[in-house]
Enzyme design. Structure first.
Site, mmCIF file in Angstrom:
data_model
loop_
_atom_site.group_PDB
_atom_site.id
_atom_site.type_symbol
_atom_site.label_atom_id
_atom_site.label_comp_id
_atom_site.label_asym_id
_atom_site.label_seq_id
_atom_site.Cartn_x
_atom_site.Cartn_y
_atom_site.Cartn_z
ATOM 1 N N LYS A 251 0.829 -1.197 0.000
ATOM 2 C CA LYS A 251 0.000 0.000 0.000
ATOM 3 C C LYS A 251 0.874 1.261 0.000
ATOM 4 C CE LYS A 251 -3.604 0.183 2.863
ATOM 5 N NZ LYS A 251 -4.947 0.522 2.348
ATOM 6 N N ARG B 284 -3.290 2.979 8.793
ATOM 7 C CA ARG B 284 -3.596 1.677 8.183
ATOM 8 C C ARG B 284 -2.346 0.808 8.095
ATOM 9 N NH1 ARG B 284 -8.469 2.310 4.655
ATOM 10 N NH2 ARG B 284 -8.866 4.550 4.556
ATOM 11 N N GLY C 168 -7.663 -7.541 5.239
ATOM 12 C CA GLY C 168 -8.511 -7.663 6.422
ATOM 13 C C GLY C 168 -7.868 -8.338 7.614
ATOM 14 N N MET D 235 -5.052 -7.375 9.279
ATOM 15 C CA MET D 235 -4.441 -6.495 10.283
ATOM 16 C C MET D 235 -5.348 -5.282 10.531
ATOM 17 S SD MET D 235 -0.445 -6.916 9.287
ATOM 18 C CE MET D 235 -0.713 -6.321 7.639
ATOM 19 N N ARG E 251 -3.516 -1.730 -6.464
ATOM 20 C CA ARG E 251 -2.680 -2.937 -6.339
ATOM 21 C C ARG E 251 -3.054 -3.875 -7.470
ATOM 22 N NH1 ARG E 251 -5.628 -5.030 -0.792
ATOM 23 N NH2 ARG E 251 -7.731 -5.112 -1.649
ATOM 24 N N HIS F 275 -2.629 -43.777 -0.894
ATOM 25 C CA HIS F 275 -3.059 -44.595 -2.016
ATOM 26 C C HIS F 275 -4.228 -43.942 -2.739
ATOM 27 C CE1 HIS F 275 -5.400 -47.854 -3.934
ATOM 28 N NE2 HIS F 275 -4.202 -48.258 -4.299
ATOM 29 N N SER G 256 15.293 -42.257 -13.109
ATOM 30 C CA SER G 256 14.026 -41.580 -12.885
ATOM 31 C C SER G 256 13.800 -41.511 -11.377
ATOM 32 C CB SER G 256 12.890 -42.350 -13.567
ATOM 33 O OG SER G 256 11.668 -41.702 -13.313
ATOM 34 N N CYS H 210 9.542 -38.993 -11.633
ATOM 35 C CA CYS H 210 8.227 -39.573 -11.892
ATOM 36 C C CYS H 210 7.389 -39.660 -10.626
ATOM 37 C CB CYS H 210 8.345 -40.937 -12.565
ATOM 38 S SG CYS H 210 9.073 -42.195 -11.531
ATOM 39 N N TYR I 57 13.540 -34.192 -17.739
ATOM 40 C CA TYR I 57 12.084 -34.118 -17.806
ATOM 41 C C TYR I 57 11.461 -34.313 -16.439
ATOM 42 C CZ TYR I 57 12.034 -39.216 -17.413
ATOM 43 O OH TYR I 57 12.212 -40.496 -16.964
#
Lengths: 888, 888
Positions: free
Chosen positions: B27, B96, B105, B107, B340, B456, B764, B831, B851
């Site tokens: 702000k 503020r 909201g 603080m 903002r 699972h 992998s 993976c 990858y």
């Protein structure tokens, strides 16, 4: 390689020497060494292990080997003034295996080589002893046929028995020269039939084929198995020794024998051995005739005896170790056929080492290195009388050394009852659990069908110094019928059984035991070891009794005191269960308050016993469900005692159930979620310390947090610990130092040791769990798999026995190095079972740990292993210095 | 620090700017920036976050701050030509909070500061509006009382209600000036009673105490929780903005509003917002009056509207992002109170980013960085109609995104049956196991009471792209009565329930869903991302259907095809169980021969779908007991189907039981002990490849061995694999390349990667298991513990969601670096589930993986995350270059 294929010896000169065992094998190197020393050794030559390795790999000899062998053979023929296979006065040779490490009887030998249909007559004429000549030939045909051509031994035996029947002969020696000639002909005929070829008459062919057979015997099943079982690795192959034959069976002025320079059983410095007149070496081994004590040789052949004594003294002094010597006397002339360091019992090893230092024969360092640390086990536990007869019905893992006989029981409670009645009891279980702890205490030995060297049964038994055979998979245990089946043998509850925890043998009935007596020499050797080692040796001990044993064995503190074993004793388990069932913090604190005085008393007992020495106490580690009963009956009983419904108990058991308890809610995770438990334990420790200090005991407590995986866990628990310590200090005025540290047993702890060290005064490696998690091996589930892996050479050793230096050890190095970068003086030790394994102790020394900790009975082993590690380290340093100097 | 305590803004000049968010808060930085831009901002000053951090730590202001504040206040009074607390025409200010990251909201704020018993009359006189003056004063007393002195809000409300009753007023606005004066007096009296002090009349005291209160609000529970939930870390504190008050409630020429430069819900480039005439900002938020659409402002206050449009355009262009703007009109004069970057839906984010590139406002790189990868989930799964009303009865873990409504069933079989009847079903379980796979397939959503994000249920559901809420611990599930209890709500089998897998909400009844429509902008953004990223993105897929979805989402291959899920389908499970029950190798091979054609067909289906792309197929991984039923009923059924006695089944189940299956006999350990299983699987893969290749499909198979911990395991299994490949090549003539590689999921594999790489074409990382073992966390058992650990900040993130860079990631670095030292071209990927987590993708990019692989629905997320990682990497590089240049 060309230069390193064949090494001749004879005529007082040899190219090789005793340092060349890797290349010439032990036998070959020592034959060369003895030749150079002027000891009468029949001349010959050694074909190197490198040739064997080449032949094994390429299925042919290396280039040039045949020329080298021919040349060496020619030299030998010249020295002996005889020719191999000659029709008159032929040279006979032996072809023997011999690796760098002795593997007695595992590989092949061919004797009397060089005989054929003509030479046998030449030998008969020259020795004027046709019986000897034909006996030699028929032996050669038999050995060559068996070893080189694979003709079964009993085919020859069968023909011999047949002939003996035909001639009405009782013993081999009843057969005369003609009979032996006939036997040889039958052997030759059978050989042709079995192999499809005539028995080779060409001595060169005889020789090369025999050498090949010896090469090949390196890879026979027996030899491979022997190397695996004895952890013999990294050798190239066997050397082959071709040596002129000498004969002890040429009449009353000949003979043969085996002797030790000292008694290999007791270590006493007395010439020890046996001999036979008119006999060959085989006869001594085969036990056909009973050999006579060596002392009698002094009367029989005084001159030979005198020479032998001189040679054995020279050899022992030369090798500075007790020697195992084979000799043959041919017609009044003494030949030494072999010398090597003699195998000996632990008792003998200790005595010989210590006495040789007194004799100024060896240094103290050498004495320390002469005793296998693991062998000390034999000295510490009562053992079965070696003279007793035994019927072994099964074999399991030698999980905890010792010998025990008792009546078998299958239930921990019944074991306790029987023990209370005064019975000697063996507890038999599929596997044990913490619920069985009372029964394990009461039993004299523990036998399990499942689980490995680090299973619950094994760990607890070793901690108790109690005999245990674990993972005996051949057993079929039926709790319902209370029977134990091993093959055809079926035992019922109450039947007698004996366990040898040092060999894993399960023996029918009772076997008498003998008590160990620790000799003065043992004390001397351990004193030297203590002076030599850098590593401190502590013990894993949970009770004052353990502490007492460990101190007697030389422990310098407690490296691991598990607090949870105490939770099972007596009424405490009730308070523990109340604590677990508590649904509010209040109720839990109330139950914990009941436990506090018990724990405090436990620690008082331990601190008193360990007066002046540091005690590392690990806070609660196992998951809470381990304290709850699993079966219906016990749950009902617990509900009754607790005054709750069975459903409440069942619900809690279900709630706490874990799929993988090893990786579950345990260790410091309990301390984080139930801080009141650790608060109670810390309070008990500090109150006990204060109470002891008031009475003049010197207390050195160290509080250890288990299963730390993040720095933040330890920082939170360190705050908790310091807060409680502060409170008790205020209440009691206690001022002594208290260290706060952590186990390193989760891989992540090792990987982030630099951060964790900020909050730790010490690291203690829990190598059991660290190994489980680093490998992903549950020790409860992978016993059989690990054996298979070791058998298949996937793992060189069981990583639960010896620290896996490459994987687990790498993590340990990270932790030590990076932990000490954060905190230079960080104390580091090991408290896993590895602390009692000599190879692992050496590793711990190498990576710079401050101490190892192991079960009480392993303390002397660790002390000796630590000394050996220190000696090896300084030798290595000296070698480096030397080679550096040379480099300049 | 002295120079960095207070930053004034006003009169077109400010010391701060938009880059100083860390110090001035969002702000404050934007107020300064706007001031410098010439935007009409009420003047004021910002006290920095560093002051807050100091005050929070030392419980007092840093030295000199009071002087700085006094000076800044004096400057403000001069600019406004009014004095705080003056008796005539007083200056009022707002105080503020404002942190670097928006925490709406969370603080505290104090408005109308500067009023006291005298100033209120001055304000009344000056504005000629006593009602406004007294209303402002009573609001100030209320806010100061509540925020600064902790007087409960409802104590004020109560007095207000009382007065309204007394005066017969309906609404606050019915109270006239006299009533409000009376109310203010009652507030002041109550304040004195509650706090023991008179309401402070000194404006300096009012100001300093309000600043302190805002500082303190940084650490209030709400704010701490918000930061934790939103993963906001590393901030110093909040800044405090003291700003001259402007009033939108001074009559019909005043007003207030909130607007967005574009539509935050759809992204459409249309001015969007709301306003109220004669009102204060609070009133818009509180919803007392219904605000009007911003477009109507054009009629109401045409000049103001024109200005506002100009400012909003200027601000969006200046910030090059959609802005969320607060404004107030005081007596026809427009003030901008805040700007903002506006929060937006994923849909809007994508559209705005792409359109701003078209408008040449931002670069493609910036567009890629503007969209939160994880937010794409919203676009991919059907979602509940946001307009529908919902009754949330419980909240679990958002384990697999999506929205599902259905009737609840507690049993997998009954779920399948209900599904077959055409019902929509939600499967509810304590936790799922592989036996439930059929039911999971049949269900539209899965709800479990236990288990975490990688349980699972969660893993399988994500793999299926199926909605799942896991670990909903509040639920009480009773299988016996088939009921589900959540608080007071009790549901029976067949009742309707809805699950939101993106939020974890469990909702009563049916909630209508809306289908996702992928916009053109989405396609454009993904195309840019693909061009930008270095990492390839593959998918974890076990079926042709998964493959199809994943390809549509842009997967470039399969990174993990699990072969065991196929084992459960249809009749196969019978053959699998026959294989497990087999007591001889022969019998096992016979059962495997039955499985071969099934497996081959599976692979044919997958290869066809993945035509041209690489497919990494993992050989059997789970322990065999996972394929056997655990309860009596199912065991009886299995025995019947198998034609064996129940005892045989029970015995096998007992024999295979493991204490810690995670660390047990599974993965390549099965391949070593039962080579015939892997032989069958390799054969199926290669036969399938051959069949597909014959039909013109381009097949790129990669065979992967799970759970490798030693180089020797892989070397043995590579030999096996190559042998079988060779056999099938001979039989089929197939010539295509087949890579052979390994999972790196056991810590030891990472530690010994240099050796393992000798036998691997690719690595992998199985980051799920690697995390389990490195931390010692069983994902099945530690769900609740992990949440507690994250809550207590012991772990910064759940390591099963985001790769733990310090521990697990360190092992990954070792493996990549040392593996590539052995084999330069070693292909490396991930993976585990982490492959779909944006932060983990960034880590994978950083350590040089080739990858990542994730479940099909996460593929777009990974693509975008990979692009962002590449952009960050090149920005970092550029920054380094720059600072190097500067250094010169």
């Amino acid at each position: 390689m060309a230069d390193k294929m064949v090494f001749s010896f004879g005529g007082g000169k040899a190219r090789g020497d005793a340092t060349m065992k890797a290349l010439l094998g032990g036998k070959g190197a020592n034959l060369a060494e003895m030749t150079n020393l002027g000891i009468p050794v029949p001349p010959g030559f050694t074909i190197t292990t490198e040739c064997c390795a080449y032949a094994s790999k390429h299925k042919k000899w290396p280039k040039g080997l045949d020329q080298k062998v021919k040349k060496a053979l020619a030299k030998l023929e010249q020295q002996m003034n005889r020719k191999l296979g000659a029709a008159t006065d032929p040279l006979l040779v032996s072809v023997r295996s011999g690796a760098a490490v002795s593997m007695p009887g595992m590989m092949d030998t061919v004797l009397n080589l060089g005989l054929n249909d003509k030479a046998v007559r030449g030998l008969a004429a020259k020795t004027n002893n046709p019986r000897f000549a034909w006996d030699s030939y028929r032996r050669f045909v038999m050995m060559f046929g068996n070893v080189v051509c694979g003709v079964a031994h009993d085919k020859f035996e069968h023909l011999m028995d047949e002939l003996k029947r035909e001639r009405g002969a009782q013993k081999d020696t009843d057969l005369d020269a003609a009979a032996l000639e006939e036997l040889t002909q039958r052997f030759l005929k059978m050989f042709r039939k079995e192999t499809g070829e005539a028995f080779p008459q060409d001595p060169w062919q005889q020789l090369t084929r025999s050498i090949d057979a010896v090469f090949a015997s390196w890879d026979n099943d027996r030899a491979v198995t022997y190397r695996r079982l004895n952890d013999i690795r990294g050798l190239l192959g066997t050397a082959v020794n071709v040596q002129a034959m000498v004969f002890g069976n040429m009449g009353p002025t000949s003979g043969t024998g085996v002797c030790f320079t000292r008694n290999p059983s007791t270590g006493e410095n007395l010439f020890y051995g046996e001999f036979l007149v008119d006999a060959q070496g085989e006869d001594v081994v085969a036990g056909i005739r009973t050999p006579r004590p060596i002392a009698e040789l002094a009367n029989e052949m005084p001159k030979v005896y005198e020479q032998l004594v001189a040679y054995k003294d020279a050899l022992e002094q030369h090798y500075t170790d007790m020697q195992d010597i084979e000799f043959t006397v041919q017609d009044g002339r003494l030949y030494i056929l072999q010398t090597r360091s003699g195998k000996r019992t632990a008792k003998a090893a200790v005595r010989i080492a210590v006495e040789m230092v007194a004799e100024k024969c060896i240094s103290k360092d050498t004495a320390i290195l002469r005793v296998q640390p693991a062998s000390l086990d034999q000295l510490l536990h009562p053992d079965f009388d070696p003279k007793a007869e035994k019927k072994v019905i099964a074999k399991g893992l030698p999980a905890s050394p010792g010998a025990a006989s008792g009546r078998i029981y299958f239930d921990a409670d019944e074991t306790e009852e029987a023990n209370a009645r005064g019975e000697k009891v063996i507890l038999v279980r599929h596997e044990t659990s913490p619920e069985d702890i009372g029964g394990m205490h009461a039993a004299r030995g523990i036998l399990t069908a499942r689980g490995g060297m680090t299973s619950h049964a094994a760990v607890v038994a070793r901690g108790m110094g109690k005999c245990c055979v674990a993972g005996c998979e051949k057993l079929e245990i039926d709790y319902a019928t209370k029977t134990l089946k091993a093959g055809d043998t079926v035992l019922k509850q109450g039947d007698w059984l004996s366990l040898n925890g040092s060999t894993g043998e399960v023996i029918l009935g009772q076997v008498p035991t003998v008590d160990p007596q620790l000799s003065d020499e043992f004390g001397t050797l351990m004193k030297w070891a203590d002076a030599r080692r850098r590593l401190k040796v502590r013990t894993n001990a949970d009770t004052p009794k353990d502490c007492n044993v460990a101190r007697r064995f030389g422990a310098e503190g407690i490296g691991l005191c598990r607090t949870e074993h105490m939770f099972f004793e007596g009424d405490r388990i009730i308070a523990v269960r109340e604590m677990i069932l508590a649904s509010t913090l209040e109720a839990r604190k109330k139950a914990l308050a009941k436990l506090l005085p018990y724990q405090r008393e436990d620690f008082v007992g331990i601190f008193k016993e360990m007066d002046g020495l540091p005690c590392t106490i690990r806070l609660l580690d196992p998951p809470l469900h381990e304290f709850l009963p699993l079966n219906d009956e016990n749950q009902a009983e617990m509900a009754k005692v607790m005054g709750v419904s069975v459903d409440v108990v069942k619900k809690k058991v279900a709630e706490l159930h874990e799929m993988n308890p090893m990786l579950g809610h345990r260790g410091c995770r309990l301390g984080i979620t139930y801080p009141e438990i650790y608060e109670m334990q810390v309070r008990a420790i500090v109150e006990a310390a204060a109470a002891c200090a008031k009475k003049g005991t010197k207390v050195v407590p160290e509080i250890m947090h288990p299963l730390i995986g993040t720095a933040r866990e330890l920082s939170i628990l360190r705050d908790l610990t310091e807060r409680v310590i502060g409170e008790v200090r205020k209440e009691t005025g206690y001022r002594g130092d208290i260290l706060i540290g952590t186990m390193i047993e989760v891989p992540r702890a090792a990987l982030t040791a630099a951060e964790i060290a900020k909050h730790a005064d010490f690291f203690s490696f829990g190598t059991n769990d660290l190994t489980q998690m680093t490998f992903g091996f549950s020790r409860d589930d992978t016993g059989a798999l690990l054996s298979a892996y070791v058998d298949q050479n996937i793992l060189e050793v069981d990583p639960f026995r010896t620290v896996d230096a490459r994987g687990v050890g790498r993590l340990m190095r990270f932790a030590v190095d990076e932990g000490r970068e954060t905190k230079k003086k960080l104390k580091c030790g090991v408290c896993g079972e590895h602390g009692g394994d000599p190879k692992s102790v050496a590793f711990c020394d190498e990576i710079g740990l401050d101490y190892v900790s192991c079960s009480p009975y392993r303390v002397p082993i660790a002390r000796l292993a630590a000394a050996q590690a220190a000696i090896h380290a300084s030798n290595k340093k000296a070698d480096k210095k030397k080679s550096k100097k040379r480099g300049k």
